[in-house]
Design an enzyme around this catalytic site. Structure first.
Site, short mmCIF file in Angstrom:
data_model
loop_
_atom_site.label_atom_id
_atom_site.label_comp_id
_atom_site.label_asym_id
_atom_site.label_seq_id
_atom_site.Cartn_x
_atom_site.Cartn_y
_atom_site.Cartn_z
N LYS A 74 73.42 35.15 30.36
CA LYS A 74 73.06 34.15 29.35
C LYS A 74 73.21 32.79 29.99
O LYS A 74 73.97 32.62 30.92
CB LYS A 74 73.99 34.26 28.13
CG LYS A 74 73.41 33.70 26.87
CD LYS A 74 72.48 34.68 26.21
CE LYS A 74 71.90 34.14 24.93
NZ LYS A 74 71.19 35.20 24.19
P1 NAD Z 1 65.92 28.73 16.84
O1 NAD Z 1 66.42 27.55 17.57
O2 NAD Z 1 64.48 29.07 16.88
O3 NAD Z 1 66.35 28.63 15.28
C1 NAD Z 1 67.67 28.45 14.89
C2 NAD Z 1 67.73 28.20 13.41
O4 NAD Z 1 69.11 28.16 13.01
C3 NAD Z 1 67.12 26.89 12.96
O5 NAD Z 1 66.47 27.05 11.73
C4 NAD Z 1 68.33 25.98 12.81
O6 NAD Z 1 68.11 24.94 11.87
C5 NAD Z 1 69.36 26.96 12.29
N1 NAD Z 1 70.73 26.54 12.49
C6 NAD Z 1 71.30 26.08 13.63
N2 NAD Z 1 72.58 25.75 13.42
C7 NAD Z 1 72.83 26.00 12.12
C8 NAD Z 1 73.97 25.86 11.29
N3 NAD Z 1 75.12 25.38 11.75
N4 NAD Z 1 73.86 26.23 9.97
C9 NAD Z 1 72.69 26.70 9.49
N5 NAD Z 1 71.59 26.85 10.22
C10 NAD Z 1 71.65 26.51 11.52
O7 NAD Z 1 66.81 29.96 17.37
P2 NAD Z 1 66.45 31.51 17.37
O8 NAD Z 1 65.77 31.83 18.64
O9 NAD Z 1 65.83 31.88 16.07
O10 NAD Z 1 67.92 32.17 17.49
C11 NAD Z 1 68.74 32.35 16.34
C12 NAD Z 1 69.82 33.37 16.65
O11 NAD Z 1 69.20 34.60 17.04
C13 NAD Z 1 70.77 33.01 17.79
O12 NAD Z 1 72.06 33.53 17.51
C14 NAD Z 1 70.19 33.75 18.98
O13 NAD Z 1 71.15 34.03 19.98
C15 NAD Z 1 69.72 35.02 18.31
N6 NAD Z 1 68.68 35.73 19.06
C16 NAD Z 1 67.49 35.15 19.36
C17 NAD Z 1 66.52 35.86 20.05
C18 NAD Z 1 65.15 35.30 20.33
O14 NAD Z 1 64.28 36.06 20.79
N7 NAD Z 1 64.87 34.03 20.11
C19 NAD Z 1 66.79 37.18 20.46
C20 NAD Z 1 68.02 37.76 20.13
C21 NAD Z 1 68.96 37.03 19.42
#
Ligand code: NAD
Length: 419
Positions: free
Chosen positions: A105
């Site tokens: 990561k």
């Molecule tokens: P992103 O940046 O596209 O979206 C994140 C969202 O979370 C946004 O809407 C943001 O406003 C919100 N957010 C951030 N901090 C916040 C808080 N304190 N309170 C409420 N909302 C909050 O990110 P993503 O890619 O959707 O990733 C989200 C989660 O999913 C992370 O934990 C990431 O590790 C996990 N994840 C993502 C992927 C991927 O393919 N993108 C794969 C596996 C896991």
């Protein structure tokens, strides 16, 4: 009592699984620490001309099963502890879903909302340059995560190709995944994490004879994972009745129009202020009665207090580590089902693997092929986790770690430990 760090919580879960399945001591020792911890500092010029120094990380946990693989996160909270936890989770996630990949990561300590598009690009290019040969298509393959997206990956691929890759005059599409289609991305990768989660929720519903049509859910995070999960879950008739993002929370008991909300949030960078919704406090979102809760933002969001207020049947973890151990225990004691992160958000890395495979073979798969392969692999992994759960009389989260540990153990057994 001092709260445990995210890394400690991840280690505890792994050690519990190792204890139950009797993981051999040598392997247990190796997997309890990351192999490489890379920390870099690099300067980036802001649009106003000022130079700022940023701190970035890449932590490579284990590569016994294949090249290191894992996302790049841009968030103010990024630290050695957080990245190490997420890197270890990637090792176990890839093993759980039987991918020939290891776990890593990375991230940069920065508020992504403070960056203009050009600052985001300059930061990404300097970070990629700073990482240098620490990444590579057969060594360590980053992907998008919180605060990064397909364009971030395009810039990483382009920077790598023009610096490290330049000398060998080779094509370097495969150095990162999650790129746009024009830059070697795969159909179905953008929605993959949300799609994988929805395949699992549908399977959970089938196994529990639960009708998703007209069911309700609450959602935290409306980025890549949250918005795609919502869009796809609505196709089965489920209604999203409340959403929270980093700026605030909104509700509509009749159901929020997810497609309009995606458009609105793309334009305004938040869901707050959306017409046809009522504002609520972030804390109140968790008390809303619904069938399903999908945390899809960041870690440590549902602690003991929040969990005790929740009125849902299922928590499907789109985010990594959204439940604290105490929050998890409250929900388990109350009989709430959990689809744990290791499994529930594995759709992203599964389709990243498909993208990497296509890049290696200079091939293009159609969307039906990607979706069908994703569904097959993620449901097979769910089945393996449920079988381990029954076999070891444990919960599904620990069962996911057990399946992963069994696969890692087998690789060490067959290959031996160097030298
Ligand atoms: P992103 O940046 O596209 O979206 C994140 C969202 O979370 C946004 O809407 C943001 O406003 C919100 N957010 C951030 N901090 C916040 C808080 N304190 N309170 C409420 N909302 C909050 O990110 P993503 O890619 O959707 O990733 C989200 C989660 O999913 C992370 O934990 C990431 O590790 C996990 N994840 C993502 C992927 C991927 O393919 N993108 C794969 C596996 C896991």
């Amino acid at each position: 009592m001092k709260k445990k760090s995210f890394y400690q919580v991840t280690r505890d879960r792994y050690h519990k699984a190792a204890e139950i399945m009797d993981l051999k001591a040598d392997v247990r020792e190796i997997l309890s620490e990351p192999k490489n911890v890379i920390r870099v500092h690099f300067p980036v010029r802001r649009d106003d001309g000022k130079l700022e120094l940023f701190r970035g990380y890449r932590i490579q946990h284990n590569n016994i099963l294949g090249p290191y693989k894992g996302g790049i996160r841009y968030h103010p909270q990024v630290s050695t502890d957080e990245v190490a936890a997420l890197a270890a989770m990637m090792t176990f996630k890839c093993a759980l879903v039987a991918l020939p990949l290891g776990g890593a990561k990375g991230g940069v300590q920065v508020d992504p909302h403070s960056l203009s598009e050009t600052e985001h690009m300059r930061l990404t290019r300097r970070f990629t340059h700073a990482l240098g040969t620490n990444i590579g298509a057969t060594y360590d393959i980053p992907a998008p995560d919180l605060g990064t997206n397909a364009r971030t990956m395009n810039w990483m691929m382009d920077t790598y190709s023009n610096t490290v890759g330049f000398a060998g005059r080779e094509l370097h599409y495969g150095v990162v995944t999650g790129k746009t289609i024009s830059c070697g991305g795969s159909l179905g990768r953008e929605k993959a994490t949300g799609q994988g989660l929805v395949f699992l929720v549908e399977e959970w519903a089938r196994l529990n004879k639960f009708d998703l049509a007209d069911s309700t859910y609450i959602l935290q995070g409306f980025g890549n994972v949250g918005s795609n999960a919502a869009r796809l879950l609505n196709q089965s008739g489920a209604r999203c009745i409340a959403i929270m993002d980093h700026r605030g929370a909104i509700t509509n008991p009749k159901g929020l129009p997810v497609h309009d909300l995606i458009r609105y949030s793309n334009e305004t960078k938040s869901i707050v202020g959306f017409d046809g919704s009522e504002p609520i406090s972030k804390e109140d979102l968790w008390s809303i009665e619904a069938d399903i809760a999908i945390p899809a933002a960041i870690e440590n969001q549902i602690d003991e207090e929040v969990a005790s207020r929740m009125r849902v049947k299922l928590v499907a973890e789109g985010a990594n580590g959204p439940l604290t151990p105490e929050g998890n225990q409250v929900l388990v004691d109350r009989g709430v089902d959990i689809l744990p992160d290791l499994l529930a958000n594995a759709g992203g890395v599964i389709v990243s693997y498909f993208e990497w495979t296509q890049n290696k073979n200079n091939d293009r798969w159609d969307l039906e092929e990607v979706d069908a392969k994703l569904k097959k692999r993620i449901l097979r992994s769910y089945q393996a986790a449920r079988a381990a759960q029954a076999r070891h009389k444990t919960n599904i989260r620990i069962a996911c770690y057990i399946v992963a540990c069994e696969r890692l153990q087998a690789a060490y057994d067959d290959r031996g430990i160097f030298p």
